[in-house]
Write an enzyme that holds these catalytic residues in place. Structure first.
Site, short mmCIF file in Angstrom:
data_model
loop_
_atom_site.label_atom_id
_atom_site.label_comp_id
_atom_site.label_asym_id
_atom_site.label_seq_id
_atom_site.Cartn_x
_atom_site.Cartn_y
_atom_site.Cartn_z
N SER A 90 0.82 -1.27 -0.05
CA SER A 90 0.05 -0.03 -0.05
C SER A 90 0.57 1.12 0.06
O SER A 90 1.90 1.47 -0.82
CB SER A 90 -0.89 0.05 1.13
OG SER A 90 -1.93 1.07 1.13
N ASP A 123 -2.83 6.32 -4.10
CA ASP A 123 -1.64 5.66 -3.34
C ASP A 123 -1.12 4.53 -4.29
O ASP A 123 -2.05 4.17 -5.36
CB ASP A 123 -1.75 5.14 -1.86
CG ASP A 123 -2.93 3.96 -1.97
OD1 ASP A 123 -3.74 3.87 -2.78
OD2 ASP A 123 -2.92 3.40 -0.81
N ASP A 180 -1.44 1.16 -4.49
CA ASP A 180 -2.46 0.11 -4.64
C ASP A 180 -3.93 0.63 -4.79
O ASP A 180 -4.59 -0.15 -5.03
CB ASP A 180 -2.59 -0.87 -3.63
CG ASP A 180 -2.92 -0.69 -2.34
OD1 ASP A 180 -3.11 0.58 -1.90
OD2 ASP A 180 -3.58 -1.36 -1.73
N ASP A 232 -6.35 2.25 -3.51
CA ASP A 232 -7.54 2.37 -2.68
C ASP A 232 -7.86 3.59 -1.83
O ASP A 232 -8.75 3.65 -1.16
CB ASP A 232 -7.54 1.02 -1.59
CG ASP A 232 -6.25 1.09 -0.73
OD1 ASP A 232 -5.48 1.89 -0.80
OD2 ASP A 232 -6.35 0.02 0.44
#
Length: 467
Positions: free
Chosen positions: A95, A236, A238, A240
C-alpha cells in the site's frame, strides 16, 4: 510485521520468498476449507512479480487453483474474488508504505479483508502447518478484471456519467508510479475529463513518499497551477486511497475525500434510489435514517457532511475491516476512513479510489461548485497527531491507568472505548490508543484550530507519560 489481515516487511530482510510461500500456503489451507480457488494480484513494486510466483507456489502446494489478475488495484483484486466465487484472495502490496516494503493482504470470499478471528486462524496455520489436498492445480489468468471494475464504477447508481461528461473537467493526476496510472486515466477519460498526468508509469519506482498526504503532493499542486486544472487527484500505490488538490493547487487533506463522497451520495438521492450493500441500484429506499460509517479517527468534516444531509454517523475501531463489516451490518449508504479511503457498498465493501474519483466528480458536476467552494461552505478543522514511545514494553500495558487519568482530566467529554479511548466534544476530539504493531501510544486530536488540537495532544501525552 504480522497482523490479522496479512504480513508485511522489508523485502529481502523480513519478507523473503520463503516467508511469502509459507504464509500463502497457510492462507491456501484456510481458503480451501471454503473453496480451493484463490485470486492473486499485485501492485507495481519491483519485488511484486517474484512474490506473486512465491504466492502461487504456496497455494498450489496445498491444492488451491489460482486465478491471477496480475498488476491491478487492490479493489480490483477484491472484486475479482467475488466475481470468481473464490475461497479468498491475496494482494501482494504494501500500500502506502515506503518502496523497500512489500506485503501480503488476505481477502476473504466476500471480498473483505480478514477480521481478527479469520486472520488469527491463518496465522495459526502458518505456525502449525497442515496437509492440503493432493491434486493437480490450475493456474489461469483473468485479464478482464480491471475492465470489469471500471465498467462497474460507470454503472453506479449515484454516478451520472453524462452530467460529469458535460462538465469536461480538466484533471491533473498523480499515481506515484504504482498500479493506478492506466486504470485511473482510463476512468477519468471515460468520464469526459482531459487528463494531464505525472508518475503514471507502473514500474514501482516511487519518485516521492507514496502516501497521498499534503506534504507529498507538491509536484501535483504545481501541475494543477501550471495547467489550470479544475482539480488534482492523487492515489496511493495500490489505488485504494485518493486525495484531492483544489483548483488553486492547494491539497485539501485526505479526510475531504470521504466527505465529498458522502455529499455526492446523500445529496443526490432525491430520486429514491438506494445504495445498500444488497441493493446495487434497487429502488424503494427504506425510510429509516441512512447511516454513514467511519472510524474513530476520521475527521469531523465527514460527520458534518453526514448530519447536514440527514444521516446518522456511526464510528468503529480503526481498521478497514471494522468499517466494512459495520457498513454491511447496518446497511449503511457509504463509509470509509479519513485517509482517503471511500467504501461504497453499491459496488463492494472495500476502499476504492476509482469509486472515490467518480463520486468526487459527481459532486462537482451536480453542484456546479469548485473544490475550494465545497471546502469553504462547511466548518474547517485541523488534525494533529502525536505518539509516546513505550520502550520495549507492550503498549497495551498500563493503558487502563492512562484512560482513567484522561477521563478524570476531561469529565465533560463524551467517551468511546471501542478502540483505546476517544474523548469528544461538539467541535473537537482526542483519540488515544496503543499501536497494534509498535510499542508506542498514538494520540490524534482535531479541533477548529491547530493550536487547540495541539493542546489536546500535548495534554494527552503528558497524562500518558505520568500514568
Amino acid at each position: 510485521m504480522v497482523g490479522v489481515s496479512g504480513v508485511r516487511g522489508i523485502v529481502g530482510k523480513d519478507l523473503t520468498d520463503e516467508v511469502v510461500t509459507r504464509y500463502a500456503r497457510a492462507f491456501g489451507l484456510w481458503a480451501a476449507e471454503r473453496t480451493p480457488r484463490v485470486v492473486v494480484g499485485r501492485d507495481a513494486r519491483a519485488s511484486g512479480p517474484a512474490f506473486e510466483r512465491a504466492v502461487i507456489a504456496g497455494l498450489g502446494s496445498v491444492g488451491c487453483d489460482v486465478v491471477t489478475v496480475g498488476l491491478a488495484p487492490t479493489p480490483t483484486i477484491q472484486l475479482a474474488v467475488e466475481h470468481h466465487r473464490a475461497g479468498g484472495g491475496i494482494a501482494v502490496t504494501a500500500s502506502h508504505n515506503p518502496i523497500e516494503w512489500n506485503a501480503l493482504k488476505f481477502i476473504g470470499p466476500d471480498g473483505i479483508f480478514l477480521d481478527a478471528t479469520e486472520g488469527g486462524r491463518v496465522l495459526q496455520l502458518a505456525v502449525e502447518g497442515g496437509q492440503g489436498r493432493s491434486k493437480a492445480v490450475k493456474v489461469s489468468t483473468d485479464d478482464r478484471a480491471v475492465e470489469r471494475h471500471l465498467h462497474a464504477v460507470l454503472e453506479l447508481p449515484d454516478v451520472d456519467v453524462e452530467r460529469i461528461r458535460a462538465r469536461r473537467f480538466a484533471v491533473a493526476l498523480d499515481a506515484v508510479r504504482g498500479a493506478g496510472g492506466p486504470p485511473m486515466r482510463a476512468l477519468l477519460e471515460r468520464l469526459g475529463c482531459t487528463v494531464t498526468g505525472i508518475n503514471l508509469e507502473t514500474d514501482g519506482q516511487f519518485p516521492r513518499a507514496p502516501e497521498p498526504v499534503p506534504e507529498n503532493l507538491g509536484e501535483l499542486s504545481a501541475l494543477v497551477r501550471r495547467t489550470g486544472a479544475d482539480l488534482g487527484i492523487a492515489v496511493d500505490p495500490d489505488v485504494d486511497r485518493l486525495a484531492i488538490v483544489d483548483e488553486n493547487g492547494t491539497p485539501i487533506g485526505e479526510d475531504y475525500t470521504l466527505a465529498f463522497a458522502v455529499r455526492a451520495v446523500l445529496g443526490g438521492q432525491s430520486d429514491g434510489r438506494t445504495v445498500g450493500p444488497e441493493g446495487r441500484g434497487q429502488s424503494d429506499r427504506p425510510t429509516v435514517r441512512p447511516s454513514v460509517v467511519c472510524n474513530l479517527s476520521t475527521s469531523l468534516v465527514v460527520e458534518d457532511a453526514a448530519r447536514e444531509l440527514g444521516a446518522e454517523i456511526v464510528r468503529t475501531p480503526v481498521g478497514e475491516v471494522h468499517v466494512a463489516r459495520a457498513i454491511l451490518r447496518l446497511r449503511a449508504v457509504i463509509g470509509g476512513e479519513g485517509n482517503g479511503g471511500v467504501i461504497y457498498p453499491a459496488l463492494h465493501a472495500g476502499r476504492d479510489a476509482p469509486v472515490a474519483a467518480a463520486l468526487v466528480l459527481e459532486l462537482l458536476a451536480r453542484t456546479g461548485k469548485r473544490v475550494s467552494e465545497v471546502v469553504a461552505a462547511a466548518p474547517r478543522y485541523t488534525i494533529v497527531k502525536g505518539k509516546l514511545e513505550r520502550g520495549t514494553r507492550n503498549a497495551e500495558r498500563g493503558m487502563e491507568r492512562v484512560y482513567t487519568a484522561l477521563r478524570a482530566r476531561f469529565p465533560n467529554a463524551s467517551v468511546d472505548t471501542q478502540d483505546g479511548l476517544r474523548l469528544a466534544w461538539p467541535d473537537r476530539w482526542l483519540h488515544v490508543r496503543p499501536s497494534n504493531t509498535e510499542p508506542i501510544i498514538r494520540l490524534i486530536a482535531e479541533a477548529p484550530s491547530g493550536a487547540l488540537a495541539r493542546e489536546l495532544v500535548d495534554e494527552g501525552r503528558r497524562l500518558c507519560a505520568a500514568s
